[in-house]
Design a protein around this motif. Structure first.
Motif, short mmCIF file in Angstrom:
data_model
loop_
_atom_site.label_atom_id
_atom_site.label_comp_id
_atom_site.label_asym_id
_atom_site.label_seq_id
_atom_site.Cartn_x
_atom_site.Cartn_y
_atom_site.Cartn_z
N PRO A 400 0.79 -1.23 0.00
CA PRO A 400 0.00 0.00 0.00
C PRO A 400 0.82 1.28 0.00
O PRO A 400 0.26 2.36 0.01
N GLY A 401 2.14 1.18 0.02
CA GLY A 401 3.00 2.33 -0.17
C GLY A 401 3.26 3.17 1.06
O GLY A 401 2.81 2.86 2.17
N PRO A 402 4.01 4.28 0.87
CA PRO A 402 4.49 5.07 2.01
C PRO A 402 3.41 5.88 2.71
O PRO A 402 3.67 6.46 3.77
N TYR A 403 2.20 5.96 2.15
CA TYR A 403 1.15 6.77 2.77
C TYR A 403 0.21 5.93 3.65
O TYR A 403 -0.68 6.48 4.29
N TRP A 404 0.36 4.63 3.69
CA TRP A 404 -0.43 3.81 4.58
C TRP A 404 0.07 4.04 6.01
O TRP A 404 1.26 3.96 6.28
N ASP A 405 -0.84 4.32 6.94
CA ASP A 405 -0.46 4.69 8.30
C ASP A 405 -0.37 3.43 9.17
O ASP A 405 -1.30 3.09 9.91
N ALA A 427 18.58 -3.33 18.49
CA ALA A 427 17.59 -3.33 17.41
C ALA A 427 16.65 -2.15 17.58
O ALA A 427 16.51 -1.60 18.68
N VAL A 428 16.02 -1.76 16.48
CA VAL A 428 15.06 -0.65 16.50
C VAL A 428 13.81 -1.04 15.72
O VAL A 428 13.85 -1.88 14.82
N THR A 429 12.69 -0.41 16.11
CA THR A 429 11.47 -0.47 15.31
C THR A 429 11.29 0.88 14.65
O THR A 429 11.31 1.92 15.34
N ILE A 430 11.12 0.90 13.35
CA ILE A 430 10.89 2.16 12.64
C ILE A 430 9.54 2.73 13.07
O ILE A 430 8.53 2.03 13.04
N ARG A 431 9.53 4.00 13.50
CA ARG A 431 8.28 4.60 13.92
C ARG A 431 8.37 6.12 13.89
O ARG A 431 8.44 6.79 14.92
N PRO A 432 8.34 6.74 12.70
CA PRO A 432 8.29 8.19 12.64
C PRO A 432 6.90 8.70 13.04
O PRO A 432 5.93 7.94 13.05
N ASP A 433 6.83 9.98 13.39
CA ASP A 433 5.54 10.61 13.63
C ASP A 433 4.87 10.81 12.28
O ASP A 433 5.30 11.65 11.48
N TYR A 434 3.82 10.04 12.00
CA TYR A 434 3.23 10.00 10.66
C TYR A 434 2.88 11.38 10.14
O TYR A 434 3.21 11.74 9.00
N ALA A 435 2.19 12.18 10.95
CA ALA A 435 1.71 13.48 10.47
C ALA A 435 2.86 14.45 10.23
O ALA A 435 2.87 15.20 9.24
N GLN A 436 3.86 14.44 11.13
CA GLN A 436 4.96 15.40 11.02
C GLN A 436 6.05 14.95 10.04
O GLN A 436 6.78 15.79 9.50
N HIS A 437 6.15 13.66 9.82
CA HIS A 437 7.20 13.11 8.96
C HIS A 437 6.72 13.16 7.50
O HIS A 437 5.86 12.37 7.10
N GLN A 438 7.27 14.08 6.72
CA GLN A 438 6.80 14.29 5.35
C GLN A 438 7.97 14.32 4.37
O GLN A 438 8.29 15.35 3.78
N PRO A 439 8.64 13.18 4.16
CA PRO A 439 9.73 13.16 3.18
C PRO A 439 9.18 13.40 1.78
O PRO A 439 8.07 12.98 1.46
N PRO A 440 9.92 14.09 0.93
CA PRO A 440 9.41 14.35 -0.43
C PRO A 440 9.41 13.08 -1.27
O PRO A 440 10.32 12.25 -1.17
N TYR A 441 8.37 12.93 -2.09
CA TYR A 441 8.28 11.84 -3.05
C TYR A 441 8.02 12.43 -4.44
O TYR A 441 7.49 13.54 -4.57
N THR A 442 8.39 11.67 -5.44
CA THR A 442 8.15 12.09 -6.82
C THR A 442 7.38 10.99 -7.57
O THR A 442 7.21 9.88 -7.07
#
Length: 635
Positions: A400-405, A427-442
């Protein structure tokens, strides 16, 4: 840019604390004003909006089904696509090279004039309010007024009087869902009233503080739904929890000449094989097109489809049978596929709360029924399914891609991603703040274009602890050694929320993980973490081995195959797990192969070997290594 300049000027003006509070409360006041204007209890309006959008406006961009604003007023023309999900790329959805694949069908564009009313509510809101459609799309206050007008209109059409008591609006809420069957409409209303009883509060995507106080005593008058006049769905063969609305729309099992058949395989799971995975997809097609495709014997199949506007579920296969959906036969044979109505590359793709909640209930039910762990080693996206052999890697799907929460989804599953270890964890679990984390996509709408800014659950991985350093490479995705990109469909340098990785190094605000046989760095500042520290089992090559092969499927050794069943090659992928590297361990499984290449299911055979495998989080996709090649460590 103009909006950003305006915002900058406002910030530089240093408004008072009172003014800031006033600005952050504007949306709450819009709900109150609209409720008063149209005679709808504010609590009802807030509850409906939360179930649609969690009160977010998404900058006026449409949802995956063309819904706009906090009330998700629909204009589905923006969401229709011209090709079905499984025609994208070169992936063979069945994923078994023992049986020839067929080219995917093309879907016809849906007739816009025939769109159901549930996909045209914005048009009706404009008629009721006199507000221009563009304003309903872009102004949160206008959008809330439009939603209030629709609720008041639904109450009136049911012959009910306006009432200040939220309990009297159950039927209107059910009608607001747009569902065409009673079970879905009332399930939607039940969810809205559950929100009102439990209460909610959050800061929206525009910094608005919105609160709905709990009212545990609220009991709706369900008799007000008696006049809906909707159809009754066929639930006889469905396998769903009682808390969702589920309909039986079967996929065909038909033979059509020259040994060809479709669109799934008969099986006897879990007696024959365990079900270990649930695969999350999006449809890349409208609801009607999705149902047309899954009912075509020459197409492919999956177990469930979920509708975005109201969370309605259609089941297509008995769970004992094997669908063709994941592009990897080993995963197909041991998984259940859930297709969610939506489009990965819409410029601001977002999914309704109604669908997230329904999907989470279904997954919890399936996980309990088949003893599937609720973690990202077992609840995986289609974009996490590995290619079967080197040649299939570039064609694997990315939904479902990078926008699935994923973070919100797992909170609904009752398994939020939380730290379980200290700052020196292995070890780490990936967990950015979904709303604040806005990497650019093309490449959302056109190749190379810039996608609209949007929250994302994925982080970018670099070759060095520097944002300007190149992205890590995926030699399987690009055998020629080409660079990874920020394309929305490029998974070559991406780690997703919930995935766990072994830490390779920490340096300042940067963390390195082992990823596809290399160190991969991501920004992980203390003030805004993109990962949390956890305890996890990891594995590494056993002593004396410089490298270990990695596989896309866990097939048995040659000696396990009985006469008449062709031996399937255990072909390594073009990656290596090198000495000194560590990867988080998932499923432990014996090598298995489900031989099912004929329409007559009496010839189907499960081949189970002695060779044991571990599933690992190797890159963005999972992979498998032989247990004999590695040793497992507890960190």
């Amino acid at each position: 840019m103009a909006s950003a300049a305006l915002l900058l000027s406002l910030v530089s003006a240093a408004p008072s604390a009172t003014a800031e509070q006033s600005a952050s409360g504007a949306l709450q006041r819009s709900f109150a004003a609209a409720a008063t204007e149209y005679g709808v209890p504010e609590r009802v309006l807030l509850g409906v909006s939360y179930l649609q959008s969690r009160w977010d406006g998404h900058g006026g961009a449409p949802s995956v089904t063309g819904g706009y604003g906090p009330m998700h007023l629909t204009d589905a023309k923006a969401a229709l696509a011209d090709a079905p999900h499984h025609s994208h790329g070169a992936e063979d959805a069945r994923g078994d090279d023992a049986r020839a694949s067929r080219s995917a069908l093309e879907a016809e564009i849906q007739d816009l004039a025939a769109l159901p009313a549930r996909l045209r509510t914005l048009e009706r809101a404009a008629e009721l309010t006199g507000i221009p459609e563009e304003e309903l799309r872009t102004s949160p206050a206008a959008n809330v007024r439009g939603g209030a007008a629709l609720l008041a209109d639904a109450q009136r059409r049911l012959g009910e009087e306006p009432s200040a008591d939220p309990a009297d609006w159950y039927g209107a809420v059910a009608r607001f869902s747009g569902a065409d069957d009673t079970a879905t409409a009332t399930t939607y209303a039940d969810d809205v009233y559950d929100v009102m009883r439990s209460g909610q509060h959050r800061i929206t995507d525009t910094g608005q503080q919105v609160a709905l106080p709990a009212d545990t005593s609220l009991r709706p008058d369900t008799a007000t739904a008696g006049g809906l006049g909707l159809r009754t769905v066929d639930e006889d063969l469905t396998e769903c929890p009682r808390t969702v609305a589920c309909e039986w729309i079967p996929a065909p099992y038909e033979e059509f000449g020259e040994g060809d058949y479709g669109n799934h395989d008969k099986a006897n799971r879990p007696s024959s094989q365990s079900i270990d995975y649930i695969v999350i997809h999006d449809t890349e097609a409208s609801w009607d097109t999705t149902l047309q495709l899954v009912q075509d014997p020459e197409y492919v199949s999956w177990q469930y489809s979920l509708r975005s506007s109201d969370g309605h579920i259609a089941q297509h296969l008995r769970l004992k049978d094997v669908g063709w959906h994941a592009g990897n036969w080993f995963v197909n044979a041991k998984s259940i596929g859930l297709e969610h109505e939506g489009f990965l590359v819409n410029p601001d793709a977002w999914y309704t709360e109604a669908m997230y909640r329904t999907s989470a209930r279904l997954v919890r039910y399936l996980a309990q029924r088949y003893d599937i762990p609720l973690d990202r080693q077992h609840i995986i996206g289609h974009d996490n399914v590995p290619g079967t052999v080197p040649s299939t890697i570039p064609g694997m799907h990315t939904d479902p891609g990078p926008y699935w929460d994923w973070a919100h989804y797992f909170t609904l599953l009752g398994r939020p991603f939380v730290p379980s270890a200290g700052p020196r964890a292995a070890a780490v679990t990936i967990r950015p703040d979904y709303a604040q984390h806005q990497p650019p996509y093309t490449s959302c709408a056109e190749p190379g274009d810039t996608c609209a800014p949007h929250g994302s659950g994925a982080v970018r991985l670099h070759t060095a602890p520097d944002a300007s350093a190149p992205l890590v490479k995926d030699i399987g995705l690009r055998p020629g050694g080409g660079d990874s990109t920020d394309g929305v469909n490029d998974t070559g340098a991406r780690a997703s929320t919930g995935q766990q990785y072994a830490v390779a190094e920490r340096r300042g605000e940067w963390t390195a993980i082992w990823y596809l046989g290399q160190k991969a760095w991501f920004h992980n500042p203390r003030t805004q973490r993109t990962a949390v520290n956890v305890r996890a089992r990891v594995l590494t090559p056993r002593d004396g081995l410089a490298e270990v092969p990695v596989y896309g499927r866990a097939y048995p050794e040659a000696s396990a195959y009985p006469a008449g069943v062709p031996v399937q090659a255990v072909t390594p992928l073009p990656y290596k797990l090198l000495a000194g590297q560590r990867y988080v361990v998932g499923e432990r499984t014996a090598g298995e192969y489900y031989f099912a290449t004929t329409f007559d299911s009496t010839d189907h055979t499960v081949v189970r070997g002695e060779e044991l495998y571990y599933q690992i989080q190797f890159g963005h996709r999972v992979a498998f290594v032989k247990a004999a090649d590695v040793r497992v460590l507890n960190t």
